[in-house]
Design an enzyme around this catalytic site. Structure first.
Site, PDB file in Angstrom:
ATOM      1  N   HIS A   1       9.898   8.279   8.958  1.00  0.00           N
ATOM      2  CA  HIS A   1       8.452   8.324   8.756  1.00  0.00           C
ATOM      3  C   HIS A   1       7.805   9.175   9.846  1.00  0.00           C
ATOM      4  O   HIS A   1       8.118   9.028  11.032  1.00  0.00           O
ATOM      5  CB  HIS A   1       7.842   6.916   8.817  1.00  0.00           C
ATOM      6  CG  HIS A   1       8.123   6.100   7.602  1.00  0.00           C
ATOM      7  ND1 HIS A   1       8.002   4.720   7.576  1.00  0.00           N
ATOM      8  CD2 HIS A   1       8.516   6.452   6.350  1.00  0.00           C
ATOM      9  CE1 HIS A   1       8.299   4.274   6.372  1.00  0.00           C
ATOM     10  NE2 HIS A   1       8.619   5.306   5.612  1.00  0.00           N
TER      11      HIS A   1
ATOM     12  N   TYR B   1       5.399  -2.538   6.346  1.00  0.00           N
ATOM     13  CA  TYR B   1       6.441  -3.555   6.208  1.00  0.00           C
ATOM     14  C   TYR B   1       6.103  -4.835   6.955  1.00  0.00           C
ATOM     15  O   TYR B   1       6.661  -5.886   6.664  1.00  0.00           O
ATOM     16  CB  TYR B   1       7.787  -2.993   6.681  1.00  0.00           C
ATOM     17  CG  TYR B   1       8.277  -1.893   5.769  1.00  0.00           C
ATOM     18  CD1 TYR B   1       8.702  -2.170   4.473  1.00  0.00           C
ATOM     19  CD2 TYR B   1       8.280  -0.566   6.187  1.00  0.00           C
ATOM     20  CE1 TYR B   1       9.121  -1.160   3.626  1.00  0.00           C
ATOM     21  CE2 TYR B   1       8.695   0.451   5.337  1.00  0.00           C
ATOM     22  CZ  TYR B   1       9.110   0.141   4.060  1.00  0.00           C
ATOM     23  OH  TYR B   1       9.514   1.144   3.221  1.00  0.00           O
TER      24      TYR B   1
END
Length: 330
Positions: free
Chosen positions: A300, A309
């Protein structure tokens, strides 16, 4: 950049700049600038083949709309004169064609990218496109599998009827998605020379960004078993994962295999190849992994992307609380 090399990383073939420019409905001056923009995305921005195909699809539909809307193929002067109501008419058309907010936002992003390119080059400036608001996208959090469901999915892939080498191939791919957090395009971009896998794997992700990920023993063993059973004699430069004709396997084939597996196991429609990558990150976080490390493993660009998350993990904790705490529900 040749068409074959453009698709070598993902199994998706992106048209060349000449092919892309020739495919759009537009006047010659606009077609020429479109070719320059597309070439810029491919060579300088190093956009992935899948991204290029999406950009081309979005702009192709936009230019088709303009041809109908304006009564003929658009040129650069027509782009300069477009007003807010023209862009809104396009979005309304696409909404009526069934596009959801996320797809509409992507289409608008593609159009804005082209207009920014024209503006920076001093070719076309249009204030209306900057004033147009993007469709609101509903906030959604990833939907990972449970650890048992992820393992059952991979076990079922290995046990499927049919050619043993295809079952082994699918199991190896899914193991890489869940065990290493790869995107499906990253797994399918691997070449035969990568096998046997080592303790770490060099991955080329979005934007040609490179990262190293650790490889679990179970992933190495799954790939080894597939290679042992594969009936094609592949050279180091050939694709690692191939289809029935010995060519790089298409993402669509893997997605279809997962659909069949989830139906067999009675799993939700949210179970997709990408859900295994979500599961990798969510289960690492639940096991004590820190966000920075997970960010690096996933490739990312921004930590804020990885932070989604934490919402999954918080939701799981609340569910456990509601089920287990003696005062829950009182």
């Amino acid at each position: 950049m040749a068409r074959a090399s453009a698709g070598s990383l993902t199994g998706v073939l992106a048209p060349t700049p000449d092919e892309a420019a020739a495919s759009i409905a537009a006047a010659s001056d606009l077609r020429l600038e479109f070719r320059s923009w597309y070439s810029h995305l491919m060579a300088e921005r190093r956009a992935s083949p899948a991204t290029l195909v999406n950009y081309l699809r979005d702009l192709t539909r936009f230019f088709e709309f303009l041809t109908d809307h304006l009564g003929g193929p658009a040129d650069l002067d027509a782009l300069r004169k477009l007003q807010l109501r023209d862009f809104r008419a396009f979005l309304t058309l696409r909404r009526n064609e069934g596009l959801q907010s996320r797809s509409l936002a992507r289409a608008l992003s593609s159009i804005r990218s082209f207009f920014r390119f024209l503006d920076r080059a001093g070719i076309v400036s249009n204030a209306a496109i900057t004033a147009l608001r993007s469709p609101k996208i509903p906030h959604a959090i990833p939907k990972p599998l449970t650890p048992d469901a992820a393992l059952n999915l991979i076990d079922e892939a290995n046990a499927r009827e049919g050619a043993p080498w295809i079952a082994a191939r699918n199991a190896a791919i899914l193991t890489l998605l869940y065990g290493c957090g790869l995107r499906i395009a990253e797994a399918l971009s691997l070449n035969r020379g990568e096998a046997p896998l080592r303790d770490t794997l060099r991955v080329i992700g979005k934007g040609r960004k490179e990262r190293m990920v650790p490889v679990l023993a179970v992933a190495r063993e799954a790939v080894d078993e597939y290679v042992r059973l594969c009936p094609f004699g592949l050279t180091p430069d050939d694709p690692l994962f191939v289809g029935a004709r010995g060519k790089r396997v298409d993402q669509r084939i893997v997605r279809e295999a997962v659909i069949q597996l989830r139906r067999k196991l009675g799993l939700a429609d949210t179970v997709t190849p990408h859900a295994l990558r979500h599961s990798f990150a969510t289960h690492l976080l639940a096991g004590g992994g820190d966000l920075r490390t997970i960010q690096e493993l996933l490739g990312h660009a921004s930590l804020s992307t990885t932070q989604m998350y934490t919402e999954v993990d918080s939701q799981r904790l609340l569910e456990v609380y509601d089920k287990a705490h003696p005062r829950a529900g009182h």
